[in-house]
Design an enzyme around this catalytic site. Structure first.
Site, PDB file in Angstrom:
ATOM      1  CG  ASP A  26      -6.739   1.614   9.676  1.00 28.99           C
ATOM      2  OD1 ASP A  26      -6.407   1.722  10.877  1.00 28.99           O
ATOM      3  OD2 ASP A  26      -6.000   1.979   8.752  1.00 28.99           O
ATOM      4  CB  SER A  27      -7.257   5.809  11.351  1.00 27.23           C
ATOM      5  OG  SER A  27      -6.014   5.424  10.789  1.00 27.23           O
ATOM      6  CE1 TYR A  58      -9.698   6.942  14.209  1.00 34.65           C
ATOM      7  CE2 TYR A  58      -9.659   4.630  14.817  1.00 34.65           C
ATOM      8  CZ  TYR A  58     -10.341   5.714  14.326  1.00 34.65           C
ATOM      9  OH  TYR A  58     -11.662   5.578  13.952  1.00 34.65           O
ATOM     10  N   GLY A  59      -3.218   7.131  15.915  1.00 33.89           N
ATOM     11  CA  GLY A  59      -2.025   6.733  16.663  1.00 33.89           C
ATOM     12  C   GLY A  59      -1.461   7.769  17.603  1.00 33.89           C
ATOM     13  CB  CYS A  89      -6.967   0.215  13.541  1.00 33.00           C
ATOM     14  SG  CYS A  89      -6.150   1.584  14.375  1.00 33.00           S
ATOM     15  CG  ASN A  90      -1.434  -3.089  14.751  1.00 31.34           C
ATOM     16  OD1 ASN A  90      -1.074  -4.120  15.291  1.00 31.34           O
ATOM     17  ND2 ASN A  90      -1.483  -2.966  13.441  1.00 31.34           N
ATOM     18  CB  THR A  91      -3.913   2.749  17.278  1.00 32.50           C
ATOM     19  OG1 THR A  91      -2.779   2.897  16.424  1.00 32.50           O
ATOM     20  CG2 THR A  91      -3.849   3.755  18.396  1.00 32.50           C
ATOM     21  CD  GLU A 169      -4.310   7.230   5.179  1.00 28.48           C
ATOM     22  OE1 GLU A 169      -4.995   7.783   4.299  1.00 28.48           O
ATOM     23  OE2 GLU A 169      -4.658   6.169   5.732  1.00 28.48           O
ATOM     24  CB  CYS A 208       1.057   0.702  12.263  1.00 29.07           C
ATOM     25  SG  CYS A 208      -0.025   1.921  11.470  1.00 29.07           S
ATOM     26  CB  THR A 209      -3.221  -1.982   9.416  1.00 26.62           C
ATOM     27  OG1 THR A 209      -3.885  -0.755   9.765  1.00 26.62           O
ATOM     28  CG2 THR A 209      -3.563  -3.047  10.427  1.00 26.62           C
ATOM     29  CG  HIS A 210      -1.535   3.333   7.655  1.00 21.07           C
ATOM     30  ND1 HIS A 210      -2.494   3.131   8.617  1.00 21.07           N
ATOM     31  CD2 HIS A 210      -2.040   4.266   6.809  1.00 21.07           C
ATOM     32  CE1 HIS A 210      -3.531   3.925   8.372  1.00 21.07           C
ATOM     33  NE2 HIS A 210      -3.281   4.618   7.276  1.00 21.07           N
TER      34      HIS A 210
HETATM   35  N1  DGL Z   1      -3.407   1.906  10.899  1.00 24.06           N
HETATM   36  C1  DGL Z   1      -3.547   2.177  12.269  1.00 24.06           C
HETATM   37  C2  DGL Z   1      -2.821   1.210  13.154  1.00 24.06           C
HETATM   38  O1  DGL Z   1      -2.695   0.062  12.763  1.00 24.06           O
HETATM   39  C3  DGL Z   1      -3.496   3.600  12.771  1.00 24.06           C
HETATM   40  C4  DGL Z   1      -2.779   4.630  12.011  1.00 24.06           C
HETATM   41  C5  DGL Z   1      -3.114   5.997  12.597  1.00 24.06           C
HETATM   42  O2  DGL Z   1      -4.227   6.469  12.298  1.00 24.06           O
HETATM   43  O3  DGL Z   1      -2.309   6.541  13.366  1.00 24.06           O
HETATM   44  O4  DGL Z   1      -2.424   1.520  14.239  1.00 24.06           O
END
Ligand code: DGL
Length: 289
Positions: A26-27, A58-59, A89-91, A169, A208-210
């Site tokens: 993931d990011s 990443y998003g 990571c969804n993105t 984060e 988003c996994t966060h």
């Molecule tokens: N956790 C990531 C996701 O699921 C990306 C978060 C990010 O870096 O913007 O999209």
């Protein structure tokens, strides 16, 4: 096994040793929500986790850049030796899954969007689905497509919530700041009187996994009639099926190794705070991609 541009590429799954871990990236720390679910579901498997914190988020980046980062992160893990890859990571799953699969034809590769879409299609009573995600995931319309394949009656509203990534984060997962940001992005969608299109959402996908790290605050905002969908458990179950389907050799002994592309002390502190099961300061290795 062949070597391309200095990277090891498996062309036959039979050749992958059982002792190899499952690679996950993931990011940042968000993908640890997926790693934690995989650990619960497959405790004997070794996991190798990469958080690309040097290049997060990443998003907010273009599909081209996210694809480049995601392929590099995958190459790094493949070079270390892995028997499967989870794009936590969804993105990256939304824009780069095909590029990653093409790059490593012999490797089982799993993204998280399918799991989230599947969970939403099952959980939504009236098909009023709200997806909270990054800008990149929303722009890709990956959730809309994946849900439409499963529920033709569903309306999907994908809402970019980039500040949720920074809050997670930062280890800021609940309290007035989180509540106020959540209201800013999502408040009107779950307002029973003023919902968009006169129809409040009945299902909130944490796309988003966060975002599962903020789940209690998001659940309070959405209200009791709304089902929260977290793709972590569904991804872990899909991984079990994928590995069984490929008759993959089973791991033994378990374990989780963490690697970060920047600030490993900070990564360790946050991982320890957000995932107490890892202990207060888990070891984190620094690596350049
Ligand atoms: N956790 C990531 C996701 O699921 C990306 C978060 C990010 O870096 O913007 O999209």
């Amino acid at each position: 096994m062949t070597s391309q541009h200095g990277h090891t590429v498996f062309t036959s799954f039979d050749a992958i040793p059982a002792t190899y871990p499952i690679g996950i990236f993931d990011s940042g720390v968000g993908g640890l929500t997926i790693a934690a679910a995989i650990r619960r579901t497959m405790p004997d498997e070794k996991l190798l986790y990469l958080g690309d914190v040097a290049r997060q988020p990443y998003g907010t980046k273009s599909p081209r850049t996210v694809t480049r980062y995601a392929v590099q992160a995958s190459e790094f893990l493949v070079e270390k030796g892995i028997k499967a890859l989870v794009v936590a990571c969804n993105t990256a799953s939304a824009v780069a899954l095909d590029a990653i699969s093409e790059r490593f034809p012999g490797l089982p590769v799993l993204g998280v969007v399918e799991a989230g879409a599947d969970g939403a299609a099952r959980a939504s009573a009236r098909g009023r689905i709200v997806v909270a995600a990054t800008e990149g995931t929303c722009r890709s319309e990956a959730y809309e497509r994946a849900i439409a394949l499963r529920r033709q009656d569903a309306t999907v509203r994908c809402i970019p919530c980039p500040l949720f990534v920074a809050l997670a984060e930062e280890g800021l997962t609940d309290g007035p700041i989180v509540e106020s940001v959540a209201r800013h992005y999502l408040g009107s969608l779950f307002d029973r009187d003023k919902g968009a299109d006169g129809e409040a959402g009945d299902c909130l996908v944490l796309g988003c996994t966060h975002f599962p790290l903020l789940a209690p605050a998001l659940a309070r905002l959405a209200g009791p009639g709304v089902t929260l969908v977290d793709c972590a458990e569904a991804t872990a179950s899909m991984l079990v099926r994928l590995l069984e389907g490929r008759e993959a050799p089973r791991g033994s002994g378990g374990g989780l190794q963490l690697i970060s592309t920047d600030a490993p002390e900070r990564f360790s502190r946050m991982a320890g705070k957000l995932f107490p099961a890892m202990g207060p300061s888990p070891a984190v290795e620094l690596a350049d991609l």
